[in-house]
Every structure is written in C-alpha cells, then in structure tokens.
Design an enzyme around this catalytic site. Structure first.
Site, mmCIF file in Angstrom:
data_model
loop_
_atom_site.group_PDB
_atom_site.id
_atom_site.type_symbol
_atom_site.label_atom_id
_atom_site.label_comp_id
_atom_site.label_asym_id
_atom_site.label_seq_id
_atom_site.Cartn_x
_atom_site.Cartn_y
_atom_site.Cartn_z
ATOM 1 N N CYS A 43 40.914 -71.488 19.956
ATOM 2 C CA CYS A 43 39.890 -71.708 18.931
ATOM 3 C C CYS A 43 40.156 -72.967 18.117
ATOM 4 C CB CYS A 43 39.801 -70.494 18.011
ATOM 5 S SG CYS A 43 38.653 -70.755 16.654
ATOM 6 N N CYS A 48 36.497 -73.367 19.279
ATOM 7 C CA CYS A 48 35.533 -73.296 18.171
ATOM 8 C C CYS A 48 35.571 -74.499 17.221
ATOM 9 C CB CYS A 48 35.762 -72.060 17.310
ATOM 10 S SG CYS A 48 36.529 -70.675 18.124
ATOM 11 N N LYS A 51 34.870 -77.984 18.829
ATOM 12 C CA LYS A 51 33.478 -77.864 19.310
ATOM 13 C C LYS A 51 32.494 -78.039 18.151
ATOM 14 C CE LYS A 51 31.454 -74.381 18.751
ATOM 15 N NZ LYS A 51 31.630 -73.147 19.449
ATOM 16 N N TYR A 179 27.689 -69.209 26.286
ATOM 17 C CA TYR A 179 27.964 -69.896 25.017
ATOM 18 C C TYR A 179 28.368 -71.357 25.231
ATOM 19 C CZ TYR A 179 28.751 -65.637 22.070
ATOM 20 O OH TYR A 179 28.646 -64.491 21.341
ATOM 21 N N GLU A 183 26.260 -74.838 24.334
ATOM 22 C CA GLU A 183 26.776 -75.630 23.216
ATOM 23 C C GLU A 183 27.112 -77.047 23.672
ATOM 24 O OE1 GLU A 183 28.566 -72.051 20.415
ATOM 25 O OE2 GLU A 183 29.975 -73.195 21.611
ATOM 26 N N HIS A 437 13.175 -68.395 -2.196
ATOM 27 C CA HIS A 437 12.093 -69.291 -1.816
ATOM 28 C C HIS A 437 12.361 -70.711 -2.278
ATOM 29 C CE1 HIS A 437 8.024 -70.228 -0.629
ATOM 30 N NE2 HIS A 437 7.847 -70.826 -1.772
ATOM 31 N N GLU A 442 13.965 -66.327 4.134
ATOM 32 C CA GLU A 442 13.148 -65.368 3.366
ATOM 33 C C GLU A 442 12.242 -64.556 4.288
ATOM 34 O OE1 GLU A 442 10.019 -67.002 0.706
ATOM 35 O OE2 GLU A 442 10.517 -68.946 1.592
HETATM 36 P P1 NDP Z 1 30.162 -66.766 29.317
HETATM 37 O O1 NDP Z 1 30.755 -65.561 29.903
HETATM 38 O O2 NDP Z 1 29.496 -66.704 28.003
HETATM 39 O O3 NDP Z 1 29.142 -67.402 30.357
HETATM 40 C C1 NDP Z 1 29.524 -67.716 31.659
HETATM 41 C C2 NDP Z 1 28.327 -68.307 32.359
HETATM 42 O O4 NDP Z 1 28.721 -68.826 33.602
HETATM 43 C C3 NDP Z 1 27.248 -67.288 32.610
HETATM 44 O O5 NDP Z 1 26.009 -67.914 32.429
HETATM 45 C C4 NDP Z 1 27.484 -66.915 34.067
HETATM 46 O O6 NDP Z 1 26.317 -66.517 34.734
HETATM 47 C C5 NDP Z 1 27.930 -68.237 34.640
HETATM 48 N N1 NDP Z 1 28.772 -68.083 35.828
HETATM 49 C C6 NDP Z 1 29.821 -67.243 35.996
HETATM 50 N N2 NDP Z 1 30.362 -67.396 37.214
HETATM 51 C C7 NDP Z 1 29.658 -68.359 37.826
HETATM 52 C C8 NDP Z 1 29.731 -68.954 39.107
HETATM 53 N N3 NDP Z 1 30.650 -68.597 39.993
HETATM 54 N N4 NDP Z 1 28.834 -69.898 39.414
HETATM 55 C C9 NDP Z 1 27.895 -70.265 38.522
HETATM 56 N N5 NDP Z 1 27.761 -69.749 37.305
HETATM 57 C C10 NDP Z 1 28.640 -68.788 36.952
HETATM 58 O O7 NDP Z 1 31.362 -67.806 29.314
HETATM 59 P P2 NDP Z 1 31.591 -69.177 28.578
HETATM 60 O O8 NDP Z 1 32.479 -69.917 29.509
HETATM 61 O O9 NDP Z 1 30.323 -69.804 28.150
HETATM 62 O O10 NDP Z 1 32.372 -68.714 27.280
HETATM 63 C C11 NDP Z 1 33.570 -67.954 27.386
HETATM 64 C C12 NDP Z 1 33.748 -67.070 26.192
HETATM 65 O O11 NDP Z 1 34.010 -67.836 25.058
HETATM 66 C C13 NDP Z 1 32.520 -66.233 25.887
HETATM 67 O O12 NDP Z 1 32.757 -64.927 26.291
HETATM 68 C C14 NDP Z 1 32.357 -66.309 24.408
HETATM 69 O O13 NDP Z 1 32.614 -65.047 23.854
HETATM 70 C C15 NDP Z 1 33.400 -67.286 23.918
HETATM 71 N N6 NDP Z 1 32.765 -68.358 23.137
HETATM 72 C C16 NDP Z 1 32.171 -68.078 21.955
HETATM 73 C C17 NDP Z 1 31.560 -69.067 21.228
HETATM 74 C C18 NDP Z 1 30.899 -68.751 19.935
HETATM 75 O O14 NDP Z 1 31.174 -67.713 19.368
HETATM 76 N N7 NDP Z 1 29.987 -69.603 19.461
HETATM 77 C C19 NDP Z 1 31.530 -70.434 21.693
HETATM 78 C C20 NDP Z 1 32.139 -70.614 22.970
HETATM 79 C C21 NDP Z 1 32.737 -69.607 23.650
HETATM 80 P P3 NDP Z 1 25.775 -65.009 34.714
HETATM 81 O O15 NDP Z 1 25.151 -64.801 33.381
HETATM 82 O O16 NDP Z 1 24.784 -65.011 35.832
HETATM 83 O O17 NDP Z 1 26.947 -64.132 34.966
#
Ligand code: NDP
Length: 460
Positions: A43, A48, A51, A179, A183, A437, A442
């Site tokens: 993080c 985080c 980012k 996520y 982002e 407001h 709101e």
């Molecule tokens: P996520 O699990 O959020 O998303 C992974 C994405 O990759 C999904 O869209 C998934 O598709 C896709 N995917 C998975 N495997 C493949 C593959 N083999 N080929 C193509 N696409 C694939 O992971 P992130 O990497 O975005 O983030 C990791 C973690 O970090 C999250 O769980 C989140 O909790 C945390 N995070 C939180 C943030 C915040 O609070 N703002 C910011 C950044 C990260 P599908 O949906 O089809 O499975």
C-alpha cells in the site's frame, strides 16, 4: 528463561503486519518483524499511496481544461514524468521512514530479509545462519501480481513496475477490468498517454453495481480511453522497439507498454507454510478462522495473504484485532460484511453494502433510488461528466442496504456514508438528515422517487 526468542514473529512489514506488531509490542510482547523489500508494504511503497499521488497528477489535464470555463487562461502546459516519479519516491521514502520509526518506538525489532517458516515455532531468515524461534508467527506477506502464461508475457509490466518507469510511454495497453486496471487506465490517459484497456468479459468491474459498471465504461470512453470488452491478448511480440499484440479476435495492435492488472495472488509460494502443516486454499491463501488463526495453532495470518477482502484498511483491522485478542485479552473479530471502498478511477467511485443484484437475491422487496446529473462545477466548465448516486433499500425494514456513487469526491463521501450504513440507517433517517447545499452529496438525502424502470442486469 524464555522458551522462545520472541513472543511474536511477524513475516511481512506491510499494513497488517506493522499494525499487529506495534499493538502486540504495546501490550508487552517481545516482537520482531521480517521484511524482504521495504517496510510499509504494497500500500505505502507500490500501491494505494503512490497510486493516489499519480491520480492527482493525472487530474490536472482535466482541471486545466475546466479552468477556462471560469475565466482562466492557463497557457501552455507541460508534464514531466521524471519530476512526478522522483517527488513520489521522496514522499514514499518519508513514509517508509515513519513506518520504521513507529515500529522502533514500539520496541519491535526489524529484520531485513526474506523469512520462511520451518515449523510451528521456527523461522529462517535468508542469509542468516541461526534459526529464530517464536511462540507465535503472524504471516502478513500480502499478495503479488498475477500474470497469465501467454507467449511474450515477459515484455509486460505490472503495477509494481509502473511506479518506476524510466519514461512515460506514448501508448499503453492496460489488461484487466478490476480496481488496478481502471485506476491505471485513468492515470495514463490523464497524463496524455494514448490508452487502451482490454477486459476479457462483457463488462468490467465484475462484482460492483451494474449501474456503476455501465456508467464508468461510458465516462472512461468519453475521456478518450479505448475501452474494449470481450478482448484479451493471446501473445506479445517485441520487434523494432515496439510491442505487437495479437488479440483473441485476431486483431493486432502495436504499443509501447503493456500493463497487466489481472489480479493478485497470495505470496505464500516457497514460504514453507504447507510443510509446517498450514492449510492453504485454492489460490494459495492461508485459510484462517474469524480470529485469523490458521490450521496450526501458533500460526496466524492477516491481510491479502488470507484473500478475505484485499484492502489495506481491512488488513490493518485484522492485524489490530489479532493483537487485541491474543495479547490484549480482548475478544475482537473483524466484521467483513460491510466494507466501504473507493475506486480511484476517473470519475471516482465509492461503494458500500450490497449491489442491486445482491440485494434482489437476498431480500424479497428492494427499493431503488438513483439519480444522474451534471455536477454544478461542470455547468461552467462544460465538462459532460455525470455524477451518479444510487441507494438500495430493503422495502420491508426501510434499511439502506447499499450506496453506490460515481463522481468527484465519491471516495470521501462514501467514508461518511459508510458510518450510516454500518449503523443500519434507514432511508427515513437519510431523509431526515438536512441536506448540505450546494453539494452533490445532498442528493443522498433528498432522493424521493423510487426508481421504476425495469432492472436491466449487465451480463457477467
Ligand atoms: P481484481 O481482482 O480487482 O481484478 C482482476 C481483473 O483481471 C478482473 O477484471 C479479472 O477478470 C481480470 N483477469 C483475471 N485473470 C485474467 C486473465 N488470465 N486474463 C485476463 N484478465 C484476467 O485485481 P486487481 O489486480 O485490479 O487488484 C488486486 C486487488 O487490489 C483487488 O482485489 C483490490 O482489492 C485491491 N486494490 C484496491 C484498490 C482500492 O481500494 N482502490 C486499488 C487497487 C487495488 P474477471 O472479472 O473476468 O475475473
């Protein structure tokens, strides 16, 4: 004479590990923490915090444009990536220092190096001859980016590398629809990079409310991101300084950088946990009970390595609860049922509680309130970006089950709304709250009309 070298040995000085180590030490435990990279964890060091700094940086392009509508002439603007990276690095160094000092102040010993588990009470640090013993071991090693095994994947980067790129690419392809992908697509696009985002399914941000998913895809497209659903890379080839991508539909694309954000996997590989008898799940996560205790009595785990809710504040809460319970004589469990969260996409999103689809599955009758509008600021800036708010209410009890927001400041708003939803506030209590407001928020206390339109479910 103590039977063990330490009362508690924490592996991983990220959000969860640091919190647990400090609180346990405050309760009088003799604690050490081992870290193989940098104290602060994902993080702070490469997640985080940097980012969000990049998100701020990338917003200026919109802000400069918006300013014209308010009478400003901004003049020529120029962005320097190296300045951003070095200033970000300086801030991360500062935070890293604070984390180290806080651990030291609490009396926690910091050990640089990779730790592996030998048995229920023994740890080995790479490069150190002597094994270390501890009454309890806390595994807080987080997760690491997952990359699919396709030809040429070695040419791709992940968010880890994105924070340290030598140059800002002219073109980028971001793969994934969670996520990190949304982002970073927003960050690159805002910084002027020609940005494409590929998601393998019909609509990205799976698991979020369908309205948010639809609207975010529209708004990101409006901002110039080439967003392609049902799209994936089958191979990457590096030729003449460019990356050539072959997509699943046979299309080929040339780009300068491919960033994978396809999820993260628990960092348990080679950690010695299974050999020590710790049960791991399908994704390699440490299986724990509600007190974060693993199948081995003396080994606990918190944070992303347990793959419960992979968010920093959750890891911190789990680490704190562990220390309170084990060393503070309290009985503290973490409630994972209601977790407010923000996605720093552009526009930003904030969400807490159930999505409409989840609520309809779990409750007989659900009332939906929603509104989409152009925020006041956008009337003069001429920005066409919409703000969206949605309340999901249990018709029987009037309880607000979920709140979903898209728009400027959504992350800030959802933190406060999270209190109300966690407390079990009703729609009537939302309505009884006097509006502030003029704000966008709101709308959350002034929505009167139930949404009547038929529910269109986005295909998963
Ligand atoms: P996520 O699990 O959020 O998303 C992974 C994405 O990759 C999904 O869209 C998934 O598709 C896709 N995917 C998975 N495997 C493949 C593959 N083999 N080929 C193509 N696409 C694939 O992971 P992130 O990497 O975005 O983030 C990791 C973690 O970090 C999250 O769980 C989140 O909790 C945390 N995070 C939180 C943030 C915040 O609070 N703002 C910011 C950044 C990260 P599908 O949906 O089809 O499975």
């Amino acid at each position: 004479m103590a039977e063990y070298d330490y009362d508690l040995f924490v592996i991983g000085a990220g959000s969860g590990g640091v919190r647990a180590a400090r609180i346990a030490a405050n309760y009088g435990a003799k604690v050490a923490v081992a870290e193989e990279y940098r104290v602060g964890g994902t993080c702070v060091i490469r997640g985080c915090v940097p980012k969000k700094l990049f998100v701020y940086a990338s917003h200026f392009s919109d802000d400069f444009e918006d300013a014209a509508g308010f009478g400003w002439t901004v003049g020529e603007t120029k962005f320097d990536w190296k300045t951003l990276v070095s200033r970000k690095d300086k801030e991360i160094d500062r935070l890293n220092g604070i984390y180290i000092r806080n651990l030291e102040k609490a009396g926690v010993e910091i050990i640089d190096g990779r730790a592996t588990v030998k048995d229920a009470h023994t740890i080995q640090i790479d490069g150190h001859e002597r094994e270390i013993t501890a009454e309890r071991i806390l595994v807080a090693v987080g997760a690491t980016p997952f990359l699919p095994d396709i030809p040429g994947i070695e040419h791709a980067i992940t968010s880890n590398e994105a924070f340290h790129l030598e140059e800002l690419p002219r073109r980028v392809v971001v793969v994934g629809g969670g996520y990190i992908a949304v982002e970073f697509a927003g960050i690159f696009n805002g910084l002027g990079v020609e940005t494409m985002q590929l998601y393998r399914g019909p609509l990205f941000m799976r698991g979020f409310d369908d309205d948010l998913r639809d609207l975010l895809s529209e708004e990101m497209t409006k901002k110039g991101i080439d967003l392609r659903m049902n799209s994936d890379i089958v191979s990457i080839e590096k030729k003449d300084g460019e990356l050539h991508l072959t997509l699943n539909d046979g299309d080929t694309i040339s780009t300068d950088c491919v960033m994978y954000a396809t999820g993260r996997v628990p960092n348990t590989k080679g950690l010695g946990l299974e050999e020590a008898g710790v049960k791991l799940g399908m994704a390699g996560e440490v299986v724990v009970d509600e007190y974060s205790q693993s199948s081995v009595e003396s080994i606990y785990a918190v944070g992303d390595v347990t793959d419960r809710a992979n968010l920093t504040p959750v890891a911190i809460r789990e680490g704190h609860a562990f220390a309170d319970t084990v060393y503070g004589g309290k009985d503290v469990k973490v409630d994972h049922s209601i977790i407010p969260t923000a996605i720093f996409s552009q526009p930003e999103m904030g969400t807490v509680g159930l999505t409409e689809a989840q609520a309809r599955e779990q409750y007989d009758e659900v009332d939906i309130y929603k509104t989409a509008f152009r925020a006041l600021k956008n009337t003069l800036s001429d920005s066409q970006e919409r703000t969206f708010m949605k309340l999901i209410v249990d018709a029987r009890s009037d309880k607000v089950l979920g709140v979903h927001i898209m728009g400027s400041g959504a992350g800030e708003v959802i933190q406060a709304i999270g209190i109300a939803v966690t407390m079990g506030a009703t729609k009537a209590q939302f309505d009884a709250t006097i509006a502030v407001h003029p704000t966008a928020a709101e709308e959350l206390v002034t929505m009167k009309e139930k949404w009547q339109a038929p529910v269109i479910k986005a295909a998963d």
